[in-house]
Design an enzyme around this catalytic site. Structure first.
Site, mmCIF file in Angstrom:
data_model
loop_
_atom_site.group_PDB
_atom_site.id
_atom_site.type_symbol
_atom_site.label_atom_id
_atom_site.label_comp_id
_atom_site.label_asym_id
_atom_site.label_seq_id
_atom_site.Cartn_x
_atom_site.Cartn_y
_atom_site.Cartn_z
ATOM 1 N N SER A 17 -1.844 18.211 19.527
ATOM 2 C CA SER A 17 -1.835 18.748 20.876
ATOM 3 C C SER A 17 -3.059 19.226 21.493
ATOM 4 C CB SER A 17 -0.568 19.828 20.919
ATOM 5 O OG SER A 17 -0.083 19.821 22.228
ATOM 6 N N PRO A 18 -3.279 19.297 22.784
ATOM 7 C CA PRO A 18 -4.709 20.118 23.211
ATOM 8 C C PRO A 18 -4.492 21.556 23.092
ATOM 9 C CG PRO A 18 -3.496 18.843 25.014
ATOM 10 C CD PRO A 18 -2.489 18.425 23.971
ATOM 11 N N GLN A 26 -8.164 15.707 27.997
ATOM 12 C CA GLN A 26 -7.225 16.413 28.717
ATOM 13 C C GLN A 26 -8.177 16.913 29.939
ATOM 14 O OE1 GLN A 26 -5.134 20.121 28.264
ATOM 15 N NE2 GLN A 26 -2.958 19.048 28.503
ATOM 16 N N TYR A 67 -1.834 25.960 36.057
ATOM 17 C CA TYR A 67 -3.008 25.497 36.497
ATOM 18 C C TYR A 67 -3.028 24.909 37.769
ATOM 19 C CZ TYR A 67 -3.833 26.960 31.882
ATOM 20 O OH TYR A 67 -4.200 28.057 30.503
ATOM 21 N N ARG A 91 0.683 15.701 31.794
ATOM 22 C CA ARG A 91 1.439 16.941 31.220
ATOM 23 C C ARG A 91 2.098 17.666 32.207
ATOM 24 N NH1 ARG A 91 0.470 21.096 25.923
ATOM 25 N NH2 ARG A 91 1.270 19.276 25.035
ATOM 26 N N ARG A 108 0.279 24.388 17.409
ATOM 27 C CA ARG A 108 0.066 25.580 16.256
ATOM 28 C C ARG A 108 -0.014 25.041 14.818
ATOM 29 N NH1 ARG A 108 4.255 29.474 19.093
ATOM 30 N NH2 ARG A 108 5.219 27.312 19.234
HETATM 31 C C1 LIG Z 1 -4.267 28.428 21.045
HETATM 32 C C2 LIG Z 1 -3.504 27.380 22.066
HETATM 33 C C3 LIG Z 1 -4.185 26.879 23.182
HETATM 34 C C4 LIG Z 1 -3.645 25.901 23.834
HETATM 35 N N1 LIG Z 1 -4.235 25.159 24.848
HETATM 36 C C5 LIG Z 1 -4.015 24.372 25.517
HETATM 37 C C6 LIG Z 1 -4.450 23.315 26.399
HETATM 38 O O1 LIG Z 1 -5.800 23.469 26.557
HETATM 39 N N2 LIG Z 1 -3.839 22.547 27.078
HETATM 40 C C7 LIG Z 1 -2.364 22.471 27.030
HETATM 41 O O2 LIG Z 1 -1.712 21.565 27.795
HETATM 42 N N3 LIG Z 1 -1.735 23.085 25.986
HETATM 43 C C8 LIG Z 1 -2.338 24.262 25.572
HETATM 44 N N4 LIG Z 1 -1.553 24.802 24.566
HETATM 45 C C9 LIG Z 1 -0.174 24.458 24.501
HETATM 46 C C10 LIG Z 1 0.135 23.630 23.391
HETATM 47 O O3 LIG Z 1 -0.652 22.288 23.326
HETATM 48 C C11 LIG Z 1 1.398 23.365 23.078
HETATM 49 O O4 LIG Z 1 2.135 22.646 24.194
HETATM 50 C C12 LIG Z 1 2.166 24.604 22.613
HETATM 51 O O5 LIG Z 1 1.627 25.401 21.682
HETATM 52 C C13 LIG Z 1 3.528 24.283 22.044
HETATM 53 O O6 LIG Z 1 3.347 23.568 20.794
HETATM 54 P P1 LIG Z 1 3.409 24.129 19.049
HETATM 55 O O7 LIG Z 1 4.733 24.889 19.183
HETATM 56 O O8 LIG Z 1 3.513 22.873 18.459
HETATM 57 O O9 LIG Z 1 2.392 25.227 19.223
HETATM 58 C C14 LIG Z 1 -2.344 25.447 23.700
HETATM 59 C C15 LIG Z 1 -1.450 26.273 22.740
HETATM 60 C C16 LIG Z 1 -2.085 27.208 21.712
HETATM 61 C C17 LIG Z 1 -1.526 27.737 20.652
#
Ligand SMILES: Cc1cc2nc3c(=O)[nH]c(=O)nc-3n(C[C@H](O)[C@H](O)[C@H](O)COP(=O)(O)O)c2cc1C
Ligand SMILES: Cc1cc2nc3c(=O)[nH]c(=O)nc-3n(C[C@H](O)[C@H](O)[C@H](O)COP(=O)(O)OP(=O)(O)OC[C@H]3O[C@@H](n4cnc5c(N)ncnc54)[C@H](O)[C@@H]3O)c2cc1C
Length: 774
Positions: A424-425, A502, A583, A631, A725
């Protein structure tokens, strides 16, 4: 102690006998308005685990109940002319009447006084009681009397059901779905004695109304159900034993939660138990279990305090504390299962093929996962895995093990992903001037070797003032484009993963410090002007953005297009438009941040106008054979904000504009949000959008095991899963998760091959040691 149980259902009788058995000196009376050995209702189902708890609490009644139980293992689905069956599910069923008779006899044997045919109006009828158990069921008069203290919250669910019986023994827990000209009906059928089965028929309020079932009496409703389910009934008749109910006997389920479970009436302590305190939908058949567990726990709390009358208040407080947690857990699982049956007609029944429909039904409560199903019925699950793999074009012979759903390929436009896992981004805030540097190459290169089918870099900003922080990546000049090409070549060079970009614009959430210096905190120096649909700040006392003019919109749209062209030239395989997390484009979609009074604000269609304009421009600039996702924040978790229904509406608009997938995230739109986190907590949004808006989806959020991904993808709740994560903790998440579920048929980077067999052997050894220990 003098104890009075008002209501002689499972809760009152069981508590009465448990307490008398422990302390014969207690004077215990159970008062029931019905005649002895007289009850309505058909059968109830239990799990094997419940029987163990009852055996420990009172072996005598448990032995009698176990003797009277009918045990079966199979679940059968009758659907669209097909019959499917799986085994290993372990149910036991007993007639409610028989169950109560056993408990009544046991009460009598122990010396509990049973008083029948007395309809109690008030707890004050028992002034000498130390303890009054309000076990008078869902319509509890006692709870109503002290409603200001018990604070009951009742949620009336939309579906209608009628609880019938039939003199036909079904040898499996049978679910039969039938479509009429007005919608879907389902029957939940299970036997409870050798010749009789419970037969609950359920439908939506719309179908109920359209068929005029509210105007029919019980006999005509029965005739309607007999005709609809004639094939399954095979000549057997349906029967009602709720003749005491007036009218049609079609009910709505009422979900009950109470804010407090006990009070003092001036003379006695009064406590709620069983259905008087809480209800759980019959979709997971746990109402009687909850009633028995309440009785067991309260009796134990008395044991812990030597059955002291003085210590009743603390005993009741401890009972409530222990039971609340378990009840909430069961009510949650029941809610998932109940909601599945509420939406099944409009969401799954018309679109899913019978095997996937069955899988979706079996995993409806999200308590039963892919690996649980394997443990219950390996042959059936492996058959389903073969069916699923073949649907994705993987040739599998009947005697071969197919790859699990997580490791099946996914095709979209001209692209094939090797599997269903996405990195994921994730913003890393480590760039200078928006440029990819050694950190990004090392970070994303490692993840490209970790087995995921698609690796997204972080949100990449389309102009300097589109950045969240000074450390964000950008793609507004040729130097950045050259670095992007380097990254894409690296990802392609080290394995099979595809490279995703993205594109986003931070809008009113821009010009902030990097995460570790303070998330969302405005920069103190060298910040930039913020723009947003409306002049409303994100933080209550944060910087107020400038409301965008049409010229700003044109400029930003063109920035997105220019970045898209650069991304295409760099060789990116996949482009995602970031319309989530508060955003810029997300701010247009949400009424919390968009209060414009022109054609870009107001109702949903207007709020989507600018994000769609950007999407169409980007889509036109992006190669036709490469996919695009969008998204969305599918829930703002804030009153007045977007809900999953709004997200489904937006998803349809983006689909019409050419989006291939919707990436279903949520939140971060308002600081006032109150998200409800939990395992796979955003997957229901993906499920709704995929199966109602009929667009492919990416599920994301607290998906942390192969078992989660397999369950989500196999049930058709999403096509792909984005893992964030866990990928920070483990670059090779996919390779390691595959090994954990015993799948060796996945390629590791050739340089790392010597570690693979050792890793798998270590896991197998640890699993064997754990199996030996339990
Ligand atoms: C450090 C960090 C940076 C993130 N940056 C972005 C981002 O640039 N773009 C985005 O759409 N989501 C971003 N997210 C959200 C993640 O893509 C994801 O949707 C969110 O962490 C939930 O997934 P997880 O439970 O597997 O961590 C970020 C999450 C984390 C932890
Ligand atoms: C369609 C359907 C299917 C179900 N299927 C299952 C299942 O498969 N498995 C399962 O575990 N549960 C099932 N249940 C739930 C189950 O029926 C209840 O959750 C369970 O019986 C609760 O026990 P209780 O003792 O708290 O309440 P009840 O069983 O409702 O008992 C309350 C008793 O109090 C008496 N009473 C009420 N008011 C008074 C008064 N004022 N004076 C004297 N007596 C009074 C009533 O006559 C009744 O006997 C189902 C429920 C429904 C509606």
């Amino acid at each position: 102690m003098r104890i009075v149980c008002i209501g002689g259902g499972p809760a009152g009788l069981y508590f009465g006998l448990l307490m008398k058995k422990r302390r014969p000196e207690h004077a215990i009376t159970v008062i029931e308005r019905n005649k002895p050995y007289d009850t309505f209702g058909w059968g109830v189902v239990f799990s094997d685990a419940m029987m163990s708890a009852m055996r420990a609490a009172d072996p005598e009644s448990a032995a009698e109940i176990a003797n009277a139980f009918n045990h079966w293992d199979d679940i059968e689905l009758v659907f669209k002319g097909s019959r499917q069956r799986t085994t290993g599910h372990g149910f036991i069923g007993i007639g409610r009447k028989q169950l109560l008779n056993i408990l009544q006899r046991r009460c009598e044997a122990l010396g509990v006084e049973l008083a029948f045919e007395r309809d109690v109006n008030s707890d004050l009828e028992f002034p000498d009681a130390d303890l009054i158990i309000a076990s008078d069921g869902f319509n509890s008069k006692i709870r109503q009397r002290y409603a200001d203290q018990f604070r009951p919250e009742i949620l009336v669910r939309p579906n209608r059901y009628i609880w019938l019986g039939t003199a036909k023994a079904f040898d499996a827990f049978t679910f039969d779905f039938r479509k009429t000209e007005h919608g879907w009906f389902q029957a939940h059928i299970y036997k409870f004695d050798p010749g009789t089965s419970t037969f609950i028929v359920e439908t939506t309020e719309d179908a109920f109304e359209a068929h005029g079932l509210g105007q029919l009496d019980q006999d005509d409703s029965i005739a309607f159900c007999e005709k609809l389910f004639a094939e399954t009934l095979d000549g057997a008749k349906l029967m009602s034993n709720a003749r005491h109910l007036r009218g049609s006997a079609w009910l709505n389920f009422n979900r009950l939660i109470c804010g407090q479970w006990s009070c003092f009436n001036g003379r006695s302590h009064v406590v709620l138990m069983g259905d008087a305190a809480h209800t759980a939908h019959f979709a997971i058949g746990s109402g009687t279990k909850l009633a028995f567990d309440d009785a067991i726990v309260l009796a134990r709390q008395f044991d812990a305090r030597c059955h002291s009358a003085e210590r009743i208040p603390e005993t009741l407080a401890a009972y409530e504390e222990v039971r609340r947690v378990d009840v909430a857990r069961i009510q949650n699982a029941a809610r998932n299962a109940m909601e599945w049956f509420e939406v099944v007609g409009r969401r799954y029944a018309d679109s899913l093929e019978p095997p996937q429909f069955f899988y979706s039904m079996l995993t409806r409560s999200q308590r039963i996962s892919h690996e649980n199903l394997r443990a219950r019925d390996k042959a059936w699950l492996e058959g389903y895995e073969r069916w699923f793999a073949r649907k994705t074009g993987v040739p599998v012979n009947d005697n071969e093990r197919a790859p699990p759903p997580m490791l099946t390929p996914y095709r979209v436009r001209g692209l094939t992903l090797a599997n269903r896992v996405i990195v994921s981004p994730m913003a890393m805030y480590s760039a200078t001037d928006g440029l990819i540097n050694d950190f990004h190459l090392a970070h994303l290169g490692a993840r490209a070797m970790g087995g995921a089918g698609l690796v997204f870099a972080e949100m990449t900003c389309v102009s300097p003032d589109a950045r969240i922080t000074p450390g964000c990546l950008g793609l507004w000049n040729d130097e950045q484009a050259a670095q992007w090409k380097r990254l894409v070549d690296l990802i392609h060079g080290v394995g099979d993963a595809k490279a995703g970009i993205q594109l986003g614009h931070a809008g009113r959430k821009g010009s902030t410090k990097v995460a570790w210096e303070g998330i969302d905190e405005p920069l103190e120096f060298d910040g930039w002007e913020l723009i947003s649909p409306s002049a409303r700040s994100y933080l209550p006392d944060g910087p107020v953005p400038r409301a965008m003019t049409r010229a700003d919109m044109v400029r930003v749209r063109d920035d997105f297009v220019a970045a898209t062209r650069r991304a295409a030239a760099a060789g990116c395989d996949w482009l995602e438009l970031h319309c989530a997390h508060g955003y810029l484009l997300s701010s247009f979609l949400s009424a919390l941040s968009n209060v414009r009074d022109d054609e870009y604000g107001g109702e949903r269609l207007n709020r989507a106008r600018y994000p769609l304009e950007v999407f169409r421009a980007v889509r036109a600039a992006w190669p036709v054979d490469r996919p695009m996702s969008v998204r969305l924040s599918c829930h703002d978790w804030t009153p007045g904000g977007n809900t999953p229904d709004d997200a489904a509406f937006f998803a349809e608009l983006f689909k019409e504009a050419g989006a291939d997938l919707v990436d279903c995230s949520s939140g971060q739109v308002s600081k006032a949000e109150q998200p409800v986190y939990g395992r796979m907590f955003q997957t229901p949004f993906s499920d709704q959008i995929r199966n109602e808006a009929h667009v492919d989806t990416i599920a994301v959020g607290a998906i942390s095991e192969a078992d989660h991904v397999n369950s989500i993808v196999a049930a058709g709740r999403a096509d792909l899963c984005a893992i964030a994560r866990p990928h920070l903790a483990d670059a090779a998440w996919t390779l390691h998760e595959a090994a954990k579920i015993g799948v060796a048929d996945i390629a590791w980077p050739k340089q790392y091959r010597s570690a693979k067999a050792q890793y798998e052997a270590n896991l197998a050894r640890a699993a064997a040691a754990q199996a030996g220990a339990t």
